[in-house]
Design a protein around this motif. Sequence first.
Motif, PDB file in Angstrom:
ATOM      1  N   GLY A  10       0.821  -1.200   0.000  1.00 39.17           N
ATOM      2  CA  GLY A  10       0.000   0.000   0.000  1.00 39.17           C
ATOM      3  C   GLY A  10       0.854   1.248   0.000  1.00 39.17           C
ATOM      4  O   GLY A  10       2.023   1.211  -0.383  1.00 39.17           O
ATOM      5  N   SER A  11       0.268   2.342   0.445  1.00 32.07           N
ATOM      6  CA  SER A  11       0.943   3.629   0.452  1.00 32.07           C
ATOM      7  C   SER A  11       1.080   4.139   1.872  1.00 32.07           C
ATOM      8  O   SER A  11       0.167   3.983   2.687  1.00 32.07           O
ATOM      9  CB  SER A  11       0.149   4.639  -0.380  1.00 32.07           C
ATOM     10  N   VAL A  12       2.207   4.764   2.140  1.00 32.58           N
ATOM     11  CA  VAL A  12       2.477   5.281   3.474  1.00 32.58           C
ATOM     12  C   VAL A  12       3.427   6.453   3.356  1.00 32.58           C
ATOM     13  O   VAL A  12       4.171   6.569   2.376  1.00 32.58           O
ATOM     14  CB  VAL A  12       3.075   4.159   4.365  1.00 32.58           C
ATOM     15  N   GLN A  13       3.426   7.310   4.347  1.00 37.36           N
ATOM     16  CA  GLN A  13       4.378   8.412   4.374  1.00 37.36           C
ATOM     17  C   GLN A  13       5.713   7.937   4.935  1.00 37.36           C
ATOM     18  O   GLN A  13       5.788   6.945   5.672  1.00 37.36           O
ATOM     19  CB  GLN A  13       3.820   9.557   5.212  1.00 37.36           C
ATOM     20  N   ALA A  14       6.742   8.660   4.592  1.00 32.75           N
ATOM     21  CA  ALA A  14       8.080   8.345   5.089  1.00 32.75           C
ATOM     22  C   ALA A  14       8.069   8.277   6.618  1.00 32.75           C
ATOM     23  O   ALA A  14       7.442   9.108   7.279  1.00 32.75           O
ATOM     24  CB  ALA A  14       9.081   9.388   4.615  1.00 32.75           C
ATOM     25  N   GLY A  15       8.763   7.266   7.123  1.00 32.97           N
ATOM     26  CA  GLY A  15       8.781   7.038   8.562  1.00 32.97           C
ATOM     27  C   GLY A  15       7.728   6.065   9.042  1.00 32.97           C
ATOM     28  O   GLY A  15       7.785   5.604  10.193  1.00 32.97           O
ATOM     29  N   GLY A  16       6.789   5.745   8.178  1.00 33.96           N
ATOM     30  CA  GLY A  16       5.720   4.839   8.544  1.00 33.96           C
ATOM     31  C   GLY A  16       6.105   3.381   8.407  1.00 33.96           C
ATOM     32  O   GLY A  16       7.257   3.048   8.104  1.00 33.96           O
ATOM     33  N   SER A  17       5.121   2.512   8.613  1.00 29.86           N
ATOM     34  CA  SER A  17       5.353   1.069   8.588  1.00 29.86           C
ATOM     35  C   SER A  17       4.316   0.373   7.720  1.00 29.86           C
ATOM     36  O   SER A  17       3.181   0.835   7.585  1.00 29.86           O
ATOM     37  CB  SER A  17       5.268   0.486  10.012  1.00 29.86           C
ATOM     38  N   LEU A  18       4.731  -0.734   7.139  1.00 26.82           N
ATOM     39  CA  LEU A  18       3.848  -1.614   6.402  1.00 26.82           C
ATOM     40  C   LEU A  18       4.265  -3.054   6.673  1.00 26.82           C
ATOM     41  O   LEU A  18       5.419  -3.314   7.027  1.00 26.82           O
ATOM     42  CB  LEU A  18       3.911  -1.346   4.896  1.00 26.82           C
ATOM     43  N   ARG A  19       3.327  -3.966   6.456  1.00 26.82           N
ATOM     44  CA  ARG A  19       3.639  -5.369   6.623  1.00 26.82           C
ATOM     45  C   ARG A  19       3.163  -6.145   5.404  1.00 26.82           C
ATOM     46  O   ARG A  19       2.016  -6.005   4.969  1.00 26.82           O
ATOM     47  CB  ARG A  19       2.981  -5.934   7.883  1.00 26.82           C
ATOM     48  N   LEU A  20       4.057  -6.940   4.868  1.00 20.65           N
ATOM     49  CA  LEU A  20       3.738  -7.818   3.755  1.00 20.65           C
ATOM     50  C   LEU A  20       3.676  -9.258   4.266  1.00 20.65           C
ATOM     51  O   LEU A  20       4.469  -9.639   5.124  1.00 20.65           O
ATOM     52  CB  LEU A  20       4.796  -7.720   2.662  1.00 20.65           C
ATOM     53  N   ASP A  73       5.650 -17.926  10.559  1.00 22.62           N
ATOM     54  CA  ASP A  73       4.695 -18.526  11.478  1.00 22.62           C
ATOM     55  C   ASP A  73       3.963 -19.613  10.694  1.00 22.62           C
ATOM     56  O   ASP A  73       3.006 -19.340   9.980  1.00 22.62           O
ATOM     57  CB  ASP A  73       3.710 -17.484  12.002  1.00 22.62           C
ATOM     58  N   ASN A  74       4.474 -20.826  10.814  1.00 19.05           N
ATOM     59  CA  ASN A  74       3.981 -21.957  10.011  1.00 19.05           C
ATOM     60  C   ASN A  74       4.128 -21.623   8.527  1.00 19.05           C
ATOM     61  O   ASN A  74       5.243 -21.441   8.061  1.00 19.05           O
ATOM     62  CB  ASN A  74       2.547 -22.302  10.395  1.00 19.05           C
ATOM     63  N   ALA A  75       3.032 -21.566   7.798  1.00 20.65           N
ATOM     64  CA  ALA A  75       3.131 -21.327   6.359  1.00 20.65           C
ATOM     65  C   ALA A  75       3.046 -19.850   5.999  1.00 20.65           C
ATOM     66  O   ALA A  75       3.001 -19.504   4.821  1.00 20.65           O
ATOM     67  CB  ALA A  75       2.022 -22.088   5.637  1.00 20.65           C
ATOM     68  N   GLU A  76       3.015 -18.992   6.981  1.00 22.66           N
ATOM     69  CA  GLU A  76       2.897 -17.555   6.746  1.00 22.66           C
ATOM     70  C   GLU A  76       4.248 -16.883   6.985  1.00 22.66           C
ATOM     71  O   GLU A  76       4.844 -17.011   8.049  1.00 22.66           O
ATOM     72  CB  GLU A  76       1.867 -16.964   7.698  1.00 22.66           C
ATOM     73  N   PHE A  77       4.697 -16.182   5.946  1.00 23.92           N
ATOM     74  CA  PHE A  77       5.965 -15.456   6.031  1.00 23.92           C
ATOM     75  C   PHE A  77       5.645 -13.972   5.978  1.00 23.92           C
ATOM     76  O   PHE A  77       4.898 -13.524   5.113  1.00 23.92           O
ATOM     77  CB  PHE A  77       6.889 -15.863   4.885  1.00 23.92           C
ATOM     78  N   THR A  78       6.249 -13.219   6.881  1.00 24.42           N
ATOM     79  CA  THR A  78       5.928 -11.804   7.013  1.00 24.42           C
ATOM     80  C   THR A  78       7.177 -10.951   6.870  1.00 24.42           C
ATOM     81  O   THR A  78       8.234 -11.300   7.394  1.00 24.42           O
ATOM     82  CB  THR A  78       5.288 -11.534   8.393  1.00 24.42           C
ATOM     83  N   LEU A  79       7.032  -9.851   6.166  1.00 26.40           N
ATOM     84  CA  LEU A  79       8.080  -8.840   6.077  1.00 26.40           C
ATOM     85  C   LEU A  79       7.531  -7.590   6.741  1.00 26.40           C
ATOM     86  O   LEU A  79       6.652  -6.926   6.193  1.00 26.40           O
ATOM     87  CB  LEU A  79       8.479  -8.561   4.629  1.00 26.40           C
ATOM     88  N   GLN A  80       8.020  -7.300   7.931  1.00 20.98           N
ATOM     89  CA  GLN A  80       7.636  -6.088   8.652  1.00 20.98           C
ATOM     90  C   GLN A  80       8.604  -4.979   8.261  1.00 20.98           C
ATOM     91  O   GLN A  80       9.816  -5.122   8.432  1.00 20.98           O
ATOM     92  CB  GLN A  80       7.685  -6.326  10.163  1.00 20.98           C
ATOM     93  N   MET A  81       8.054  -3.902   7.739  1.00 21.45           N
ATOM     94  CA  MET A  81       8.877  -2.805   7.246  1.00 21.45           C
ATOM     95  C   MET A  81       8.601  -1.562   8.072  1.00 21.45           C
ATOM     96  O   MET A  81       7.474  -1.046   8.069  1.00 21.45           O
ATOM     97  CB  MET A  81       8.566  -2.546   5.769  1.00 21.45           C
ATOM     98  N   ASN A  82       9.608  -1.109   8.786  1.00 16.63           N
ATOM     99  CA  ASN A  82       9.498   0.084   9.629  1.00 16.63           C
ATOM    100  C   ASN A  82      10.407   1.192   9.105  1.00 16.63           C
ATOM    101  O   ASN A  82      11.322   0.944   8.315  1.00 16.63           O
ATOM    102  CB  ASN A  82       9.874  -0.253  11.067  1.00 16.63           C
ATOM    103  N   SER A  83      10.168   2.382   9.571  1.00 19.68           N
ATOM    104  CA  SER A  83      10.986   3.546   9.173  1.00 19.68           C
ATOM    105  C   SER A  83      11.149   3.608   7.665  1.00 19.68           C
ATOM    106  O   SER A  83      12.265   3.785   7.156  1.00 19.68           O
ATOM    107  CB  SER A  83      12.352   3.476   9.863  1.00 19.68           C
ATOM    108  N   LEU A  84      10.058   3.488   6.972  1.00 21.92           N
ATOM    109  CA  LEU A  84      10.111   3.440   5.512  1.00 21.92           C
ATOM    110  C   LEU A  84      10.587   4.751   4.922  1.00 21.92           C
ATOM    111  O   LEU A  84      10.323   5.842   5.467  1.00 21.92           O
ATOM    112  CB  LEU A  84       8.743   3.068   4.963  1.00 21.92           C
ATOM    113  N   LYS A  85      11.302   4.628   3.808  1.00 23.37           N
ATOM    114  CA  LYS A  85      11.860   5.770   3.102  1.00 23.37           C
ATOM    115  C   LYS A  85      11.306   5.793   1.682  1.00 23.37           C
ATOM    116  O   LYS A  85      10.912   4.754   1.152  1.00 23.37           O
ATOM    117  CB  LYS A  85      13.381   5.654   3.042  1.00 23.37           C
ATOM    118  N   PRO A  86      11.311   6.957   1.047  1.00 27.50           N
ATOM    119  CA  PRO A  86      10.837   7.019  -0.346  1.00 27.50           C
ATOM    120  C   PRO A  86      11.577   6.049  -1.260  1.00 27.50           C
ATOM    121  O   PRO A  86      10.977   5.513  -2.206  1.00 27.50           O
ATOM    122  CB  PRO A  86      11.089   8.478  -0.726  1.00 27.50           C
TER     123      PRO A  86
END
Length: 125
Positions: A10-20, A73-86
């Motif tokens: 999705g979309s987020v401002q710089a410094g924000g977080s997203l999870r895939l 977590d079992n069959a679920e793989f997560t990429l936690q992204m913090n302090s996002l940059k442009p």
Amino acid sequence: QADLVESGGGSVQAGGSLRLSCTASRYASSNYCIGWFRQAPGKQREGVAVISTNGGRTYYADSVNGRFTVSQDNAEFTLQMNSLKPEDTAMYYCSASLGFCKPPKWSVPGLVILWGQGTQVTVSS
């Protein structure tokens, strides 16, 4: 049913977080490497992070180390992204490879045997 199913982004401002998230049912309990790659317009696809399903060891690209975390977590793989940059703006792809979980081969796109459909991450300044 697709082998690698991605969600998140999705979309987020710089410094924000997203999870895939990537559901990889066929590869969760075998000797595979589940990775995340990204590709920005006009640039080559690059490795972001990887986790080994055999022991859980993780590796990261220098550009995201300390900001991104990959987990399983079992069959679920997560990429936690913090302090996002442009400069993190790109299409992100979940990937599966067999046995190439360590540097430098984990980040070689040519060694990936299966790709997810991709999900867009946009970071605005």
